[in-house]
Design a protein around this motif. Sequence first.
Motif, PDB file in Angstrom:
ATOM      1  N   VAL A  44       0.842  -1.205   0.000  1.00 41.97           N
ATOM      2  CA  VAL A  44       0.000   0.000   0.000  1.00 41.97           C
ATOM      3  C   VAL A  44       0.871   1.246   0.000  1.00 41.97           C
ATOM      4  O   VAL A  44       0.613   2.211  -0.731  1.00 41.97           O
ATOM      5  CB  VAL A  44      -0.948  -0.015   1.219  1.00 41.97           C
ATOM      6  N   ARG A  45       1.922   1.254   0.787  1.00 42.66           N
ATOM      7  CA  ARG A  45       2.805   2.419   0.868  1.00 42.66           C
ATOM      8  C   ARG A  45       3.600   2.603  -0.426  1.00 42.66           C
ATOM      9  O   ARG A  45       3.788   3.730  -0.890  1.00 42.66           O
ATOM     10  CB  ARG A  45       3.732   2.257   2.073  1.00 42.66           C
ATOM     11  N   LEU A  48      -0.263  -7.497  -3.398  1.00 46.48           N
ATOM     12  CA  LEU A  48       0.052  -6.544  -4.457  1.00 46.48           C
ATOM     13  C   LEU A  48      -1.191  -6.199  -5.273  1.00 46.48           C
ATOM     14  O   LEU A  48      -1.397  -5.038  -5.652  1.00 46.48           O
ATOM     15  CB  LEU A  48       1.155  -7.097  -5.369  1.00 46.48           C
ATOM     16  N   ARG A  49      -2.027  -7.195  -5.545  1.00 47.42           N
ATOM     17  CA  ARG A  49      -3.254  -6.924  -6.305  1.00 47.42           C
ATOM     18  C   ARG A  49      -4.170  -5.970  -5.541  1.00 47.42           C
ATOM     19  O   ARG A  49      -4.721  -5.031  -6.113  1.00 47.42           O
ATOM     20  CB  ARG A  49      -3.986  -8.231  -6.608  1.00 47.42           C
ATOM     21  N   ASP A  50      -4.351  -6.226  -4.260  1.00 46.24           N
ATOM     22  CA  ASP A  50      -5.232  -5.382  -3.461  1.00 46.24           C
ATOM     23  C   ASP A  50      -4.710  -3.949  -3.369  1.00 46.24           C
ATOM     24  O   ASP A  50      -5.493  -3.009  -3.200  1.00 46.24           O
ATOM     25  CB  ASP A  50      -5.379  -5.964  -2.052  1.00 46.24           C
ATOM     26  N   ALA A  51      -3.393  -3.782  -3.487  1.00 49.02           N
ATOM     27  CA  ALA A  51      -2.803  -2.443  -3.414  1.00 49.02           C
ATOM     28  C   ALA A  51      -2.894  -1.692  -4.735  1.00 49.02           C
ATOM     29  O   ALA A  51      -2.611  -0.491  -4.783  1.00 49.02           O
ATOM     30  CB  ALA A  51      -1.346  -2.544  -2.975  1.00 49.02           C
ATOM     31  N   LEU A  59       6.774  -9.436 -12.960  1.00 51.89           N
ATOM     32  CA  LEU A  59       6.660  -8.043 -13.375  1.00 51.89           C
ATOM     33  C   LEU A  59       5.233  -7.583 -13.100  1.00 51.89           C
ATOM     34  O   LEU A  59       4.287  -8.105 -13.683  1.00 51.89           O
ATOM     35  CB  LEU A  59       6.984  -7.911 -14.867  1.00 51.89           C
ATOM     36  N   TRP A  60       5.099  -6.638 -12.184  1.00 52.18           N
ATOM     37  CA  TRP A  60       3.805  -6.075 -11.814  1.00 52.18           C
ATOM     38  C   TRP A  60       3.737  -4.640 -12.304  1.00 52.18           C
ATOM     39  O   TRP A  60       4.751  -3.936 -12.335  1.00 52.18           O
ATOM     40  CB  TRP A  60       3.602  -6.116 -10.305  1.00 52.18           C
ATOM     41  N   VAL A  61       2.534  -4.195 -12.674  1.00 52.77           N
ATOM     42  CA  VAL A  61       2.358  -2.883 -13.267  1.00 52.77           C
ATOM     43  C   VAL A  61       1.218  -2.156 -12.562  1.00 52.77           C
ATOM     44  O   VAL A  61       0.191  -2.766 -12.211  1.00 52.77           O
ATOM     45  CB  VAL A  61       2.027  -2.983 -14.777  1.00 52.77           C
ATOM     46  N   VAL A  62       1.395  -0.858 -12.361  1.00 51.80           N
ATOM     47  CA  VAL A  62       0.299  -0.008 -11.889  1.00 51.80           C
ATOM     48  C   VAL A  62      -0.535   0.387 -13.095  1.00 51.80           C
ATOM     49  O   VAL A  62      -0.008   0.930 -14.061  1.00 51.80           O
ATOM     50  CB  VAL A  62       0.843   1.252 -11.188  1.00 51.80           C
ATOM     51  N   ALA A  63      -1.818   0.104 -13.051  1.00 56.67           N
ATOM     52  CA  ALA A  63      -2.689   0.426 -14.177  1.00 56.67           C
ATOM     53  C   ALA A  63      -2.746   1.936 -14.397  1.00 56.67           C
ATOM     54  O   ALA A  63      -2.801   2.720 -13.439  1.00 56.67           O
ATOM     55  CB  ALA A  63      -4.095  -0.113 -13.942  1.00 56.67           C
TER      56      ALA A  63
END
Length: 222
Positions: free
Chosen positions: A133-134, A191-194, A213-217
């Motif tokens: 979250v942070r 990570l998904r919930d954040a 590899l995670w991405v912010v939409a």
Amino acid sequence: MSATPDFNGLARIYRWMEFASFGPWLWLTRRTYLNRMMGARRALVLGDGDGRFTARLLRENRDVRVDALDASAAMLDALLRRCGPDAQRVRVHLTDIRKWQFPAPIVAPAYDLVATHFLLDCLTTQEVRQLAVRVRGAVEPGGLWVLSEFAIPEGRLARTVSRRIVAALYFCFGLLTGMTVRRLPDYGPALRDAGFELADRRARLGGLLVAELWVVARQGQG
């Protein structure tokens, strides 16, 4: 919150411990997505140990600037030495990442890259949730979170072997650093919930090691 593990005593031998136990595989996992980081301009690197990933990122991306966080002064010293002349593009922060105050975008430019390599396994699932979250609050839309971790693969034999390896690693690092965590966190849902979306995943050593590899939409997506 548990006491901060002490990795200072491992700084000089960390690379050789890693190679003796897993050969080149941990390093190959760390560098899986380096080609996707060439557009990054402001990176947040959490717990990079002796700095091999940070040094390679700086060499290959001549425009990126890095904030490197670690709770070990010896590891941060090793990171700066390894970065050589590129260390001028690094700011180090000696801190427990569970306590660090992330800069808000209105105060400082948002990060477009976050990297955590074999760090989340030092945290509990709840601590990963809080961290995610942070981190999300400090990463711009379209920003990347690249991570490497141990995992328990599917398949009866692979699962049994992997669980024993992971348990042995936790036991050893508990003795050497005082780390009290003893199980892998369930970081995916955190990570998904954040607000992060999984864009790609690569596995090595039969699924014991994973790079993700995670991405912010971006606004208007997701």
